[in-house]
Motif scaffolding. Structure first.
Motif, PDB file in Angstrom:
ATOM      1  N   MET A   1       0.841  -1.202   0.000  1.00 42.28           N
ATOM      2  CA  MET A   1       0.000   0.000   0.000  1.00 42.28           C
ATOM      3  C   MET A   1       0.874   1.249   0.000  1.00 42.28           C
ATOM      4  O   MET A   1       2.014   1.220   0.453  1.00 42.28           O
ATOM      5  N   SER A   2       0.336   2.333  -0.521  1.00 47.20           N
ATOM      6  CA  SER A   2       0.999   3.642  -0.555  1.00 47.20           C
ATOM      7  C   SER A   2       2.314   3.614  -1.337  1.00 47.20           C
ATOM      8  O   SER A   2       3.241   4.350  -1.032  1.00 47.20           O
ATOM      9  N   THR A   3       2.407   2.718  -2.315  1.00 47.09           N
ATOM     10  CA  THR A   3       3.557   2.666  -3.219  1.00 47.09           C
ATOM     11  C   THR A   3       3.022   2.633  -4.648  1.00 47.09           C
ATOM     12  O   THR A   3       1.823   2.411  -4.861  1.00 47.09           O
ATOM     13  N   PRO A   4       3.874   2.807  -5.638  1.00 48.92           N
ATOM     14  CA  PRO A   4       3.408   2.697  -7.027  1.00 48.92           C
ATOM     15  C   PRO A   4       2.877   1.293  -7.354  1.00 48.92           C
ATOM     16  O   PRO A   4       2.192   1.114  -8.344  1.00 48.92           O
ATOM     17  N   TYR A   5       3.181   0.312  -6.508  1.00 51.46           N
ATOM     18  CA  TYR A   5       2.823  -1.082  -6.752  1.00 51.46           C
ATOM     19  C   TYR A   5       1.518  -1.482  -6.062  1.00 51.46           C
ATOM     20  O   TYR A   5       1.072  -2.625  -6.172  1.00 51.46           O
ATOM     21  N   GLU A   6       0.895  -0.519  -5.376  1.00 49.52           N
ATOM     22  CA  GLU A   6      -0.339  -0.761  -4.626  1.00 49.52           C
ATOM     23  C   GLU A   6      -1.393  -1.407  -5.515  1.00 49.52           C
ATOM     24  O   GLU A   6      -1.603  -1.002  -6.655  1.00 49.52           O
ATOM     25  N   ASN A   7      -2.049  -2.440  -4.971  1.00 46.76           N
ATOM     26  CA  ASN A   7      -3.110  -3.203  -5.638  1.00 46.76           C
ATOM     27  C   ASN A   7      -2.627  -4.034  -6.815  1.00 46.76           C
ATOM     28  O   ASN A   7      -3.433  -4.641  -7.503  1.00 46.76           O
ATOM     29  N   GLY A   8      -1.329  -4.071  -7.050  1.00 40.28           N
ATOM     30  CA  GLY A   8      -0.797  -4.929  -8.103  1.00 40.28           C
ATOM     31  C   GLY A   8      -0.714  -6.368  -7.628  1.00 40.28           C
ATOM     32  O   GLY A   8      -0.656  -6.651  -6.428  1.00 40.28           O
ATOM     33  N   ILE A   9      -0.706  -7.283  -8.590  1.00 42.47           N
ATOM     34  CA  ILE A   9      -0.530  -8.704  -8.316  1.00 42.47           C
ATOM     35  C   ILE A   9       0.733  -9.124  -9.055  1.00 42.47           C
ATOM     36  O   ILE A   9       0.785  -9.072 -10.287  1.00 42.47           O
ATOM     37  N   PHE A  10       1.748  -9.532  -8.291  1.00 46.99           N
ATOM     38  CA  PHE A  10       3.062  -9.806  -8.852  1.00 46.99           C
ATOM     39  C   PHE A  10       3.340 -11.305  -8.849  1.00 46.99           C
ATOM     40  O   PHE A  10       3.318 -11.945  -7.794  1.00 46.99           O
ATOM     41  N   LEU A  11       3.572 -11.833 -10.029  1.00 48.55           N
ATOM     42  CA  LEU A  11       3.851 -13.252 -10.214  1.00 48.55           C
ATOM     43  C   LEU A  11       5.356 -13.477 -10.143  1.00 48.55           C
ATOM     44  O   LEU A  11       6.123 -12.832 -10.862  1.00 48.55           O
ATOM     45  N   LEU A  12       5.755 -14.406  -9.263  1.00 50.13           N
ATOM     46  CA  LEU A  12       7.171 -14.694  -9.043  1.00 50.13           C
ATOM     47  C   LEU A  12       7.468 -16.169  -9.281  1.00 50.13           C
ATOM     48  O   LEU A  12       6.627 -17.019  -8.997  1.00 50.13           O
ATOM     49  N   HIS A  13       8.672 -16.441  -9.778  1.00 53.59           N
ATOM     50  CA  HIS A  13       9.206 -17.797  -9.795  1.00 53.59           C
ATOM     51  C   HIS A  13      10.407 -17.809  -8.864  1.00 53.59           C
ATOM     52  O   HIS A  13      11.287 -16.945  -8.971  1.00 53.59           O
ATOM     53  N   ILE A  14      10.415 -18.770  -7.977  1.00 54.10           N
ATOM     54  CA  ILE A  14      11.504 -18.906  -7.010  1.00 54.10           C
ATOM     55  C   ILE A  14      12.178 -20.253  -7.259  1.00 54.10           C
ATOM     56  O   ILE A  14      11.519 -21.293  -7.235  1.00 54.10           O
ATOM     57  N   LYS A  15      13.470 -20.197  -7.493  1.00 50.15           N
ATOM     58  CA  LYS A  15      14.235 -21.429  -7.684  1.00 50.15           C
ATOM     59  C   LYS A  15      15.132 -21.620  -6.470  1.00 50.15           C
ATOM     60  O   LYS A  15      15.939 -20.752  -6.137  1.00 50.15           O
ATOM     61  N   LEU A  16      14.946 -22.767  -5.810  1.00 50.28           N
ATOM     62  CA  LEU A  16      15.700 -23.079  -4.606  1.00 50.28           C
ATOM     63  C   LEU A  16      16.786 -24.103  -4.905  1.00 50.28           C
ATOM     64  O   LEU A  16      16.650 -24.928  -5.807  1.00 50.28           O
TER      65      LEU A  16
END
Length: 171
Positions: free
Chosen positions: A60-75
């Motif tokens: 919240m209160s950032t340019p990314y507010e209400n965005g949905i961010f898809l991530l790939h995590i490789k362990l």
């Protein structure tokens, strides 16, 4: 009792199995905690517990507010003793700690800053926190984007918001 000892010994001889069990434990904890609103979902990709797909909300209160961010995590097969090999934003994101290819850049991915007590939830919370507060004063940033952020932060945030609306479906 014998089966517990056998299980522990098999984990010691097969680090991948141990890593997968740790990830399964972490995912179970995330899914049980429905109060967390920053993590939308997280699941293994193609039943591979060392390659995860997750979505998080923008702070919240950032340019990314209400965005949905898809991530790939490789362990690594040495998880939780080794940091993630990579964290990649799968959609274009304008941020000083994310390069043009979506690679998340953070000290968290360095062994000297990693702790084996970190969980998948901790990793996602770190990414979320970095979205809120970029780290432009370290080597762990995209130099061009960090410079743009330093030179004209308000213009950078306008562009970041446009990216969030276009690629992260922010409203």
């Amino acid at each position: 009792m014998q089966s517990n000892i056998t299980t522990l010994l098999s984990h010691k001889s097969d680090p991948r199995l141990f890593a997968e069990k740790c990830v399964q434990r972490d995912l179970k904890q995330i899914k049980m905690n429905t109060e967390d609103t920053t993590i939308i979902f997280i699941d293994p990709i193609d039943a591979n517990y060392l390659h995860l797909e997750a979505t998080i909300t923008g702070p919240m209160s950032t340019p990314y507010e209400n965005g949905i961010f898809l991530l790939h995590i490789k362990l690594s097969e040495e998880y939780p003793y080794q940091p993630p090999q990579s964290i990649i934003f799968k959609r274009a994101t304008m941020h000083p700690n994310i390069d043009e290819y979506g690679n998340f850049k953070s000290e968290l991915l360095k062994l000297e800053f990693w702790s084996p007590t970190m969980t998948i939830k901790d990793i996602l919370e770190h990414v979320w926190a970095r979205l809120a507060i970029p780290n432009i004063d370290s080597n762990e940033c995209d130099p061009t984007r960090a410079q743009s952020y330093r030179m004209d932060r308000s213009q950078f945030e306008i562009e970041a918001r446009e990216y969030a609306i276009k690629y992260a479906y922010a409203t």
